[in-house]
Motif scaffolding. Structure first.
Motif, PDB file in Angstrom:
ATOM      1  N   ASP A 163      75.391  65.220  28.553  1.00 63.60           N
ATOM      2  CA  ASP A 163      74.328  65.168  29.564  1.00 63.60           C
ATOM      3  C   ASP A 163      74.241  66.475  30.342  1.00 63.60           C
ATOM      4  O   ASP A 163      73.154  67.003  30.574  1.00 63.60           O
ATOM      5  CB  ASP A 163      74.571  63.992  30.516  1.00 63.60           C
ATOM      6  N   ASP A 166      71.134  69.023  30.336  1.00 59.51           N
ATOM      7  CA  ASP A 166      70.458  69.342  31.595  1.00 59.51           C
ATOM      8  C   ASP A 166      70.450  70.843  31.861  1.00 59.51           C
ATOM      9  O   ASP A 166      69.469  71.389  32.379  1.00 59.51           O
ATOM     10  CB  ASP A 166      71.134  68.605  32.757  1.00 59.51           C
ATOM     11  N   LYS A 190      58.421  62.512  30.413  1.00 59.08           N
ATOM     12  CA  LYS A 190      59.187  61.277  30.592  1.00 59.08           C
ATOM     13  C   LYS A 190      58.259  60.075  30.775  1.00 59.08           C
ATOM     14  O   LYS A 190      58.513  58.987  30.229  1.00 59.08           O
ATOM     15  CB  LYS A 190      60.137  61.397  31.777  1.00 59.08           C
ATOM     16  N   GLU A 200      63.243  64.043  24.886  1.00 58.11           N
ATOM     17  CA  GLU A 200      63.144  62.922  25.818  1.00 58.11           C
ATOM     18  C   GLU A 200      63.114  61.591  25.072  1.00 58.11           C
ATOM     19  O   GLU A 200      63.663  60.592  25.545  1.00 58.11           O
ATOM     20  CB  GLU A 200      61.878  63.072  26.674  1.00 58.11           C
ATOM     21  N   GLU A 240      66.646  60.754  24.346  1.00 51.65           N
ATOM     22  CA  GLU A 240      67.329  60.250  25.532  1.00 51.65           C
ATOM     23  C   GLU A 240      66.940  58.799  25.817  1.00 51.65           C
ATOM     24  O   GLU A 240      67.777  57.980  26.185  1.00 51.65           O
ATOM     25  CB  GLU A 240      66.996  61.132  26.746  1.00 51.65           C
ATOM     26  N   ARG A 286      68.775  56.456  23.384  1.00 55.05           N
ATOM     27  CA  ARG A 286      70.178  56.281  23.757  1.00 55.05           C
ATOM     28  C   ARG A 286      70.327  55.323  24.939  1.00 55.05           C
ATOM     29  O   ARG A 286      71.184  54.440  24.946  1.00 55.05           O
ATOM     30  CB  ARG A 286      70.793  57.634  24.137  1.00 55.05           C
ATOM     31  N   GLU A 287      69.468  55.508  25.940  1.00 51.99           N
ATOM     32  CA  GLU A 287      69.583  54.724  27.169  1.00 51.99           C
ATOM     33  C   GLU A 287      69.250  53.255  26.946  1.00 51.99           C
ATOM     34  O   GLU A 287      69.886  52.367  27.526  1.00 51.99           O
ATOM     35  CB  GLU A 287      68.657  55.313  28.236  1.00 51.99           C
ATOM     36  N   HIS A 334      71.204  68.227  22.946  1.00 54.75           N
ATOM     37  CA  HIS A 334      71.054  66.850  23.406  1.00 54.75           C
ATOM     38  C   HIS A 334      71.564  65.846  22.378  1.00 54.75           C
ATOM     39  O   HIS A 334      71.243  64.657  22.448  1.00 54.75           O
ATOM     40  CB  HIS A 334      69.580  66.558  23.734  1.00 54.75           C
TER      41      HIS A 334
END
Length: 505
Positions: free
Chosen positions: A151, A155, A181, A208, A211, A214-215, A255
């Motif tokens: 992360d 970032d 996003k 994005e 991400e 994954r989340e 990422h």
């Protein structure tokens, strides 16, 4: 989020390059990217060594082999933890002769030795740090930045990419992260869906999307098929600029996306037949270059949109690339919504009548400042080839959390969370919430317009065509009353002047 300390460390590296004579922001990021990747290779090798020590087995698939290269330099000297301690002259020598050629080879090969999607992109990669002292300073500064956490790693890279926007000339390569996003959250990519950006730039949309996956899918990497698909087949990126593709590739790698499908190509030239009807989701902000040479444009795209306008041709491209049932969220200039040419009208007719147009989100004109003030919108549609548009959801975004001037400073007003909240209510299982959203008045920020009304308006999709402005009744005072007050004031002034005149005699 990265801390102020980490930001200052990155700024120090950035400033070192600028003061060292590398002033092109794209080149700065490219060179820093190579250094970051070398550092990551060393950290990955260290993990392999620790695992081997714990199990008592040899290192599996070592990144840095035993032996020497053609310059008789030991491969272990090419590791970050070794060369960071070299003198500046030795560091520069080993870097130009051995480290960078090793990097070009290593980044283009998978753990089993086969070529990766980075192979073609790295063919013309160049090491351009001009001085030994600048290389040593960059290595020292980057060595102080912790990069082991994925992360933090990502970032930091995003923070660097953000400098493309603030640099001015290269801002067109990057869509603001919060807009990306929003689009990804609204489209909610799923495991085993092929995702494509045909104008990828720094690959922000694909990053994005990764991400998000994954989340929202904690078990994503516990299922072997999903894990392999995520790393090698889920993300597809095209762009004409090889340097930007390298930066985008490194962005995905930082990422945690190991081997995305990356191709340097002109997406509007002849479309690869293997890509037609292939993708489940397209996320894009294509360039609005005005017009181009029809001779170099795909004839299949011209059948859908006989025009030189790139924004219309990209819309035609999206429809060809999506498989039936595939979804899209794409940014377009406002002209696409109301343009009066035959190509504009036929494309909107195609979206409304033959596909399923779901939403038009109008963005404020300052979203892409400081480098562009064009008014834009986000179109959400699904390819069906059989219609399906019953009504279209509109949202008029007035604020995105940043000032709409060239400075783009954070502000308290932000409509984007409400956009997502209302979109999810409209499409959710709660019939009452969906009904409430559909029942909103045209005077509100969001509302629904039936297809029949859009058809009656010549398929005009501009929000102002359907939004109603509510005027408040204002009670004005009687003009005679205002005149009487002015006469009284005039008398007071005359009296005051007379008194002042008498004092001066």
């Amino acid at each position: 989020m990265i801390t102020g300390t980490l930001k200052s460390q990155v700024d120090a590296v950035w400033n070192a390059f600028w003061s060292g004579g590398i002033s092109n922001p794209v080149e700065v990021i490219e060179q820093i990217t190579y250094l970051l990747f070398l550092k990551r290779l060393d950290e990955l090798e260290l993990v392999k060594e620790q695992k081997a020590a714990a199990t008592g087995r040899p290192v599996q698939d070592p990144i840095f082999p035993v032996g020497r290269d053609e310059f008789r330099r030991e491969y272990r000297d090419l590791r970050w933890n070794r060369f960071k301690g070299f003198s500046k002259d030795e560091l520069f020598e080993v870097f130009t002769e051995s480290v960078f050629p090793f990097l070009k080879d290593r980044v283009t090969r998978l753990s089993d030795g086969t070529a990766s999607s980075y192979t073609a992109l790295m063919q013309d990669a160049r090491f351009t740090i001009p001085e030994a002292h600048l290389l040593q300073k960059a290595v020292d500064l980057l060595d102080a930045i912790p990069m082991k956490d994925r992360d933090t790693n990502g970032d930091l890279y995003e923070y660097m990419l953000g400098k493309l926007a603030t640099s001015g000339t290269n801002g067109q390569f990057r869509t603001p992260r919060h807009i990306i996003k929003l689009m990804v959250d609204m489209r909610a990519p799923q495991p085993m869906e092929a995702i494509c950006d045909p104008a990828a730039g720094t690959a922000g949309f694909l990053m994005e999307a990764g991400e998000y996956l994954r989340e929202h899918n904690p078990d994503l990497f516990f299922e072997p098929e999903q894990r392999v698909f995520f790393n090698s087949e889920q993300f597809h990126a095209f762009d004409t600029d090889r340097t930007m593709m390298r930066i985008g590739a490194m962005n995905l790698m930082q990422h945690g996306i190991d081997n995305p499908v990356l191709e340097r190509r002109d997406s509007l030239a002849e479309v690869n037949s293997a890509d037609v009807d292939r993708y489940d989701l397209i996320l894009a902000n294509p360039p609005f270059a005005g017009s181009l040479d029809k001779e170099n444009t795909s004839k299949a795209l011209l059948k859908l949109a006989d025009t030189k306008k790139t924004e219309l041709l990209f819309m035609a491209l999206f429809l060809r690339l999506l498989k039936p049932g595939g979804r899209a969220a794409v940014i377009v200039p406002d002209g696409v919504l109301f343009g009066s040419t035959k190509a504009h009208k036929s494309l909107r007719h195609e979206l409304v009548e033959n596909q399923q147009l779901e939403a038009v989100i109008s963005l404020p004109s300052g979203v892409f400042k400081p480098y562009a003030g064009v008014s834009t919108a986000i179109l959400f549609f699904t390819r069906t080839d059989s219609g399906g548009t019953e009504d279209v959801w509109f949202y008029d975004v007035k604020a995105d959390g940043f000032s709409l001037d060239d400075k783009r400073n954070p502000v308290d007003t932000n409509d984007l969370p409400t956009v997502l909240e209302r979109w999810e209510a409209l499409r959710g299982a709660d019939a009452e919430a969906a009904g409430a959203e559909r029942a909103r008045a045209r005077t509100e920020a969001s509302f629904v317009v039936p297809k029949s009304e859009i058809e009656a308006n010549g398929y005009d999709l501009s929000i102002n065509r359907y939004k109603e402005i509510e005027y408040e009744e204002v009670q004005h005072r009687d003009p005679l009353e205002i005149i009487a007050e002015l006469e009284e004031l005039e008398k007071e002034i005359a009296t005051g002047l007379a008194e002042l005149k008498g004092m001066l005699k």
